[in-house]
Write a protein that holds these residues in place. Structure first.
Motif, PDB file in Angstrom:
ATOM      1  N   GLY A   1       0.893  -0.901  -0.026  1.00  0.00           N
ATOM      2  CA  GLY A   1      -0.235  -0.132  -0.036  1.00  0.00           C
ATOM      3  C   GLY A   1       0.997   1.204   0.054  1.00  0.00           C
ATOM      4  N   CYS A   2       0.405   2.442  -0.637  1.00  0.00           N
ATOM      5  CA  CYS A   2       1.062   3.624  -0.461  1.00  0.00           C
ATOM      6  C   CYS A   2       0.434   4.753   0.258  1.00  0.00           C
TER       7      CYS A   2
ATOM      8  N   ALA B   1       2.986  13.976   1.741  1.00  0.00           N
ATOM      9  CA  ALA B   1       3.704  15.011   1.367  1.00  0.00           C
ATOM     10  C   ALA B   1       2.795  16.307   0.867  1.00  0.00           C
ATOM     11  N   ASN B   2       2.030  16.041   0.237  1.00  0.00           N
ATOM     12  CA  ASN B   2       0.893  16.928  -0.275  1.00  0.00           C
ATOM     13  C   ASN B   2      -0.185  16.959   0.479  1.00  0.00           C
ATOM     14  N   THR B   3      -0.373  18.091   1.398  1.00  0.00           N
ATOM     15  CA  THR B   3      -1.384  18.196   2.125  1.00  0.00           C
ATOM     16  C   THR B   3      -2.763  18.254   1.548  1.00  0.00           C
ATOM     17  N   ASN B   4      -3.044  18.769   0.226  1.00  0.00           N
ATOM     18  CA  ASN B   4      -4.190  18.769  -0.658  1.00  0.00           C
ATOM     19  C   ASN B   4      -4.377  17.354  -0.885  1.00  0.00           C
ATOM     20  N   LEU B   5      -3.797  16.384  -0.840  1.00  0.00           N
ATOM     21  CA  LEU B   5      -4.129  15.182  -1.345  1.00  0.00           C
ATOM     22  C   LEU B   5      -4.445  14.207  -0.327  1.00  0.00           C
ATOM     23  N   GLY B   6      -5.668  13.560  -0.520  1.00  0.00           N
ATOM     24  CA  GLY B   6      -6.248  12.341   0.264  1.00  0.00           C
ATOM     25  C   GLY B   6      -6.261  11.111  -0.327  1.00  0.00           C
ATOM     26  N   GLU B   7      -6.154  10.312   0.262  1.00  0.00           N
ATOM     27  CA  GLU B   7      -6.102   9.033  -0.184  1.00  0.00           C
ATOM     28  C   GLU B   7      -7.658   8.312  -0.167  1.00  0.00           C
ATOM     29  N   ILE B   8      -8.053   7.931  -1.429  1.00  0.00           N
ATOM     30  CA  ILE B   8      -9.387   7.390  -1.342  1.00  0.00           C
ATOM     31  C   ILE B   8      -9.355   5.923  -1.263  1.00  0.00           C
ATOM     32  N   LEU B   9      -8.428   5.224  -2.202  1.00  0.00           N
ATOM     33  CA  LEU B   9      -8.090   3.671  -2.351  1.00  0.00           C
ATOM     34  C   LEU B   9      -6.634   3.655  -2.228  1.00  0.00           C
ATOM     35  N   PRO B  10      -5.975   2.792  -1.221  1.00  0.00           N
ATOM     36  CA  PRO B  10      -4.653   3.070  -1.252  1.00  0.00           C
ATOM     37  C   PRO B  10      -4.008   2.111  -2.429  1.00  0.00           C
ATOM     38  N   MET B  11      -2.883   2.271  -2.688  1.00  0.00           N
ATOM     39  CA  MET B  11      -2.282   1.520  -3.983  1.00  0.00           C
ATOM     40  C   MET B  11      -1.873   0.151  -3.546  1.00  0.00           C
ATOM     41  N   TYR B  12      -2.160  -0.834  -4.273  1.00  0.00           N
ATOM     42  CA  TYR B  12      -2.205  -2.232  -4.153  1.00  0.00           C
ATOM     43  C   TYR B  12      -2.139  -2.904  -5.702  1.00  0.00           C
ATOM     44  N   ARG B  13      -1.369  -3.962  -5.538  1.00  0.00           N
ATOM     45  CA  ARG B  13      -1.457  -4.589  -6.957  1.00  0.00           C
ATOM     46  C   ARG B  13      -2.777  -5.371  -6.988  1.00  0.00           C
ATOM     47  N   GLN B  14      -3.174  -5.360  -8.294  1.00  0.00           N
ATOM     48  CA  GLN B  14      -4.507  -5.904  -8.547  1.00  0.00           C
ATOM     49  C   GLN B  14      -4.446  -6.876  -9.416  1.00  0.00           C
ATOM     50  N   ASP B  15      -5.231  -7.977  -9.299  1.00  0.00           N
ATOM     51  CA  ASP B  15      -5.406  -9.129 -10.242  1.00  0.00           C
ATOM     52  C   ASP B  15      -6.436  -8.876 -11.490  1.00  0.00           C
ATOM     53  N   SER B  16      -5.737  -7.832 -12.284  1.00  0.00           N
ATOM     54  CA  SER B  16      -6.497  -7.262 -13.197  1.00  0.00           C
ATOM     55  C   SER B  16      -6.467  -8.091 -14.648  1.00  0.00           C
ATOM     56  N   HIS B  17      -5.598  -9.128 -14.423  1.00  0.00           N
ATOM     57  CA  HIS B  17      -5.325 -10.115 -15.659  1.00  0.00           C
ATOM     58  C   HIS B  17      -6.436 -11.285 -15.453  1.00  0.00           C
TER      59      HIS B  17
ATOM     60  N   LYS C   1      -4.217   6.120 -10.155  1.00  0.00           N
ATOM     61  CA  LYS C   1      -2.680   6.032 -10.516  1.00  0.00           C
ATOM     62  C   LYS C   1      -2.824   4.159 -10.952  1.00  0.00           C
ATOM     63  N   PHE C   2      -2.189   3.963 -12.007  1.00  0.00           N
ATOM     64  CA  PHE C   2      -1.785   2.774 -12.605  1.00  0.00           C
ATOM     65  C   PHE C   2      -0.332   2.429 -12.507  1.00  0.00           C
ATOM     66  N   ASP C   3      -0.052   1.632 -11.495  1.00  0.00           N
ATOM     67  CA  ASP C   3       1.527   1.682 -11.248  1.00  0.00           C
ATOM     68  C   ASP C   3       2.304   0.046 -11.617  1.00  0.00           C
ATOM     69  N   ASN C   4       3.154   0.390 -12.538  1.00  0.00           N
ATOM     70  CA  ASN C   4       3.836  -0.620 -12.921  1.00  0.00           C
ATOM     71  C   ASN C   4       5.418  -0.452 -12.676  1.00  0.00           C
ATOM     72  N   SER C   5       5.774   0.471 -11.723  1.00  0.00           N
ATOM     73  CA  SER C   5       7.040   0.653 -11.190  1.00  0.00           C
ATOM     74  C   SER C   5       7.838  -0.615 -10.617  1.00  0.00           C
TER      75      SER C   5
END
Length: 168
Positions: free
Chosen positions: A107-108, A112-128, A147-151
Motif C-alpha cells: 500500500g502507499c 507530502a502533499n497536504t491537498n491530497l487525500g487517499e481514497i483507495l490505497p495503492m495495491y497490486r490488482q489481479d486485473s489479468h 494511478k496505474f503503477d507498474n514501477s
C-alpha cells in the motif's frame, strides 16, 4: 481535510467483453511500460455526483490506487500523465523512511502533499484475472488521481484496458 467516504469496489469475470469493447474506443488501451506510473487526472464536474472506473490487463497484475486533490478545479478535461517512478518521487519530495514508503505490495501513503487525500490505497490488482471496477462519490470540488503503477516491474510492460466515466 473533510472526512471522505470509502469507494465502492467490485470485480467481474467479463474480461473478454470489456477488452473487446475498449479496443473500439480511442485511448482506452495503453501500454504502461516497466518502471512507469500512469496517472489519470479526473476533475469533478457539477453535472455528476461520482467518478467510476473499470480496468483489466493482459497476462499480469498492475498496481492501482485512487487519490483526491482538493485544489480547486481549473479545467474540466480528463488528462493522462505517464512518468517513471523516480520522477514521481522527486515531485513529491518525501523524506525517506518507512512511514512514507511507496511500496505497491504494502500500500502507499502520500503524505507530502497536504491537498491530497487517499481514497483507495495503492495495491497490486489481479486485473489479468478479473475486471477491477469501482466508484466514488465526490467529496467536494477537486481532481481524482487514478494511478496505474507498474514501477515494481523490472521486465514486463503491461497492456492496460481502462475506462473512466462520471455517474449520478
Amino acid at each position: 481535510m473533510p472526512l471522505v467516504k470509502p469507494p465502492s469496489i467490485w470485480t467481474t469475470g467479463s474480461l473478454k467483453e470489456l477488452k473487446t469493447n475498449l479496443q473500439q474506443e480511442k485511448g482506452a488501451v495503453v501500454k504502461v511500460n516497466r518502471g512507469n506510473i500512469m496517472t489519470v487526472h479526473v476533475p469533478t464536474v457539477a453535472e455528476y455526483q461520482r467518478v467510476c472506473w473499470e480496468f483489466a490487463t493482459d497476462g499480469y497484475d498492475i498496481g492501482f490506487g485512487v487519490y483526491f486533490d482538493w485544489t480547486p478545479v481549473t479545467s474540466s478535461a480528463i488528462t493522462v500523465h505517464v512518468s517513471e517512478s523516480s520522477d514521481d518521487e522527486e515531485e513529491e519530495e518525501q523524506p525517506e523512511g518507512p512511514a512514507n514508503s511507496a511500496d505497491v505490495e504494502k500500500g502507499c501513503k502520500l503524505a507530502a502533499n497536504t491537498n491530497l487525500g487517499e481514497i483507495l490505497p495503492m495495491y497490486r490488482q489481479d486485473s489479468h484475472l478479473a475486471v477491477q471496477g469501482g466508484s466514488h462519490e465526490f467529496p467536494g470540488e477537486g481532481t481524482y488521481l487514478l494511478k496505474f503503477d507498474n514501477s515494481y516491474s523490472l521486465w514486463r510492460n503491461k497492456t492496460l484496458y481502462y475506462r473512466v466515466f462520471y455517474g449520478n
